[in-house]
Design an enzyme around this catalytic site. Sequence first.
Site, PDB file in Angstrom:
ATOM      1  CE1 TYR A  73      -5.715  -2.105 -24.941  1.00  0.00           C
ATOM      2  CE2 TYR A  73      -6.294  -4.428 -25.134  1.00  0.00           C
ATOM      3  CZ  TYR A  73      -6.515  -3.194 -24.569  1.00  0.00           C
ATOM      4  OH  TYR A  73      -7.511  -3.028 -23.649  1.00  0.00           O
ATOM      5  CG  PHE A 125       1.995  -2.969   3.324  1.00  0.00           C
ATOM      6  CD1 PHE A 125       3.008  -2.252   3.923  1.00  0.00           C
ATOM      7  CD2 PHE A 125       1.382  -2.442   2.194  1.00  0.00           C
ATOM      8  CE1 PHE A 125       3.409  -1.034   3.398  1.00  0.00           C
ATOM      9  CE2 PHE A 125       1.782  -1.228   1.664  1.00  0.00           C
ATOM     10  CZ  PHE A 125       2.796  -0.527   2.273  1.00  0.00           C
ATOM     11  CG  ASP A 126      -0.011   0.934   5.191  1.00  0.00           C
ATOM     12  OD1 ASP A 126       0.608   0.266   4.340  1.00  0.00           O
ATOM     13  OD2 ASP A 126       0.361   2.062   5.564  1.00  0.00           O
ATOM     14  CG  ASP A 216       1.997  -8.811   0.814  1.00  0.00           C
ATOM     15  OD1 ASP A 216       2.546  -8.466  -0.254  1.00  0.00           O
ATOM     16  OD2 ASP A 216       1.538  -7.985   1.628  1.00  0.00           O
ATOM     17  CB  ALA A 218       6.713  -6.518  -1.330  1.00  0.00           C
ATOM     18  CE  LYS A 259       7.076  -1.786  -1.533  1.00  0.00           C
ATOM     19  NZ  LYS A 259       5.794  -2.411  -1.289  1.00  0.00           N
ATOM     20  CG  HIS A 455       0.250   8.547   7.853  1.00  0.00           C
ATOM     21  ND1 HIS A 455      -0.895   7.782   7.815  1.00  0.00           N
ATOM     22  CD2 HIS A 455       1.120   7.963   7.003  1.00  0.00           C
ATOM     23  CE1 HIS A 455      -0.710   6.782   6.986  1.00  0.00           C
ATOM     24  NE2 HIS A 455       0.498   6.860   6.469  1.00  0.00           N
TER      25      HIS A 455
HETATM   26  C1  LIG Z   1       4.474  -2.109  -0.822  1.00  0.00           C
HETATM   27  C2  LIG Z   1       3.728  -3.256  -0.299  1.00  0.00           C
HETATM   28  C3  LIG Z   1       2.429  -3.542  -0.719  1.00  0.00           C
HETATM   29  C4  LIG Z   1       1.641  -2.630  -1.659  1.00  0.00           C
HETATM   30  O1  LIG Z   1       2.282  -2.450  -2.849  1.00  0.00           O
HETATM   31  P1  LIG Z   1       2.193  -1.098  -3.713  1.00  0.00           P
HETATM   32  O2  LIG Z   1       3.034  -1.410  -4.895  1.00  0.00           O
HETATM   33  O3  LIG Z   1       2.724   0.009  -2.864  1.00  0.00           O
HETATM   34  O4  LIG Z   1       0.760  -0.894  -4.073  1.00  0.00           O
HETATM   35  C5  LIG Z   1       1.818  -4.682  -0.220  1.00  0.00           C
HETATM   36  N1  LIG Z   1       2.438  -5.464   0.673  1.00  0.00           N
HETATM   37  C6  LIG Z   1       3.690  -5.210   1.112  1.00  0.00           C
HETATM   38  C7  LIG Z   1       4.321  -6.147   2.086  1.00  0.00           C
HETATM   39  C8  LIG Z   1       4.368  -4.102   0.654  1.00  0.00           C
HETATM   40  O5  LIG Z   1       5.601  -3.850   1.118  1.00  0.00           O
END
Ligand SMILES: *Cc1c(COP(=O)(O)O)cnc(C)c1O
Length: 465
Positions: A73, A125-126, A216, A218, A259, A455
């Site tokens: 843990y 990103f959304d 950000d 990813a 990613k 969507h």
């Molecule tokens: C996928 C992504 C996120 C969010 O990540 P999740 O793992 O899907 O929660 C944030 N910013 C970017 C640029 C992304 O491609």
Amino acid sequence: MAIKYIPEPFRIKMVETIKMTTEEERKEKIKEAKYNLFNLKGEDVYIDLLTDSGTNAMSSEQWAGIMNGDEAYAGARSYYRLVNTARDIFGYDYIQPVHQGRAAEKVLFPAFLHEGQYAISNMFFDTTRAHVELAGARAIDCVVEEAKDPSRRCKFKGNMDVKHLEEIILEKGPENVGLVVMTVTNNSAGGQPVSLKNIRDTAEVCKKYNIPLNIDAARYAENAFFIKRDEEECRDMTIKEIINKMFSYGDMFTMSAKKDTIVNMGGMIGVKDPVKNEELVIKIKANCISYEGFITYGGLAGRDLEALAIGLEEGLNEDYLRYRIGQVEYLASRLDDAGIVYQAPVGGHGVFVDAKAMFPHIPYYEFPAQVLAIELYKEAGIRTCDIGSYMLGNDPDTGEQLHADFEFTRLAIPRRVYTQAHIDVMADALIAIKERAHEIKRGYKITWEPPILRHFQAHLEPIEE
Ligand SMILES: *Cc1c(COP(=O)(O)O)cnc(C)c1O
């Protein structure tokens, strides 16, 4: 002529059978799914290009790591392995695992943003936009103009418009801008890379106005590959050196590890200088414990931490990255031969096909990118998604359908999953649809939709001619 396909730097040790379906069956399935590809069962899909997120194939090393994961843990060995690996690659002293990217945003953003403030990004990103807004602030996109023209080929189309960034900061007042976010690669603009120079210039503006810069992160490795290939000053650097340099300009990062870290679940937060930012780290730890779990596991199992640490290293391998980007470029070059328009040059994680160019006679409110996504499923069992007016939704004030800048159908390519033959199936399907595009006269109408993020759930119906 299509470019040469870069051979896979791996071989296959385990296979997963995928179901073959007929066109008749697929027409029935998509009708049952109310013409929404999110409603399809995964097993009814032949090639799944809905997303590259968490759909990656792990290596034999990672699967071995799964067995070696330490499930303590607190203070698990796997946690320390992850922290040490991430520190070494990114050069940030505080590393906080979380369960995915949006969890990192949820934990970090309230420390910087509140009601009445702004956050500015090359493009949000959304989920990132959603967490800016959940913290009470407003999100502003500030990408370079050339990103908005799919047929205009130039390098680093994901860049921040640095001049415009400074204008927005002055217009809103520097004290009202809580955060600048640099998204690498720029997902919403088509996985377009950001140059090292652009990250440096953005950081300089942030420093001038004393605004923190969050990366950000990813697709840090794909972005570094583009920098090495296309930016003179970095040609002789290793991918790891470039990543280290990219991150040296930021103050912290939020990362979806689903990613470039080549796992199925995971995320991270990094803070470059935790000594100078002691208060911030206290807040991160408190939020993490409330929302995600104890600091040393952050909502992940020990085995996930282990696979993540191994994926961090594997994702930097240059032979892998050359193959990875090469696969997407190969698909794009086959589309070039057929005169199919997409966000060009292709970015890192997929091809964003311009459905407006393929169906010029179908208006935005009949969703041309959704039309193409449905045709791809019917044609070859390929699942993609609409990144256009269908995804954008309605104006929250007037309830009217918004008109998106782009009508893209996105083919997101999972990492290490599909072969050259699969890529050819994708290209052949798009070419076949282009040849009969003029026969598809009308698009779709929505028969039911939820109030937000429609969507994912909406029901659609073809409009009769
Ligand atoms: C996928 C992504 C996120 C969010 O990540 P999740 O793992 O899907 O929660 C944030 N910013 C970017 C640029 C992304 O491609």
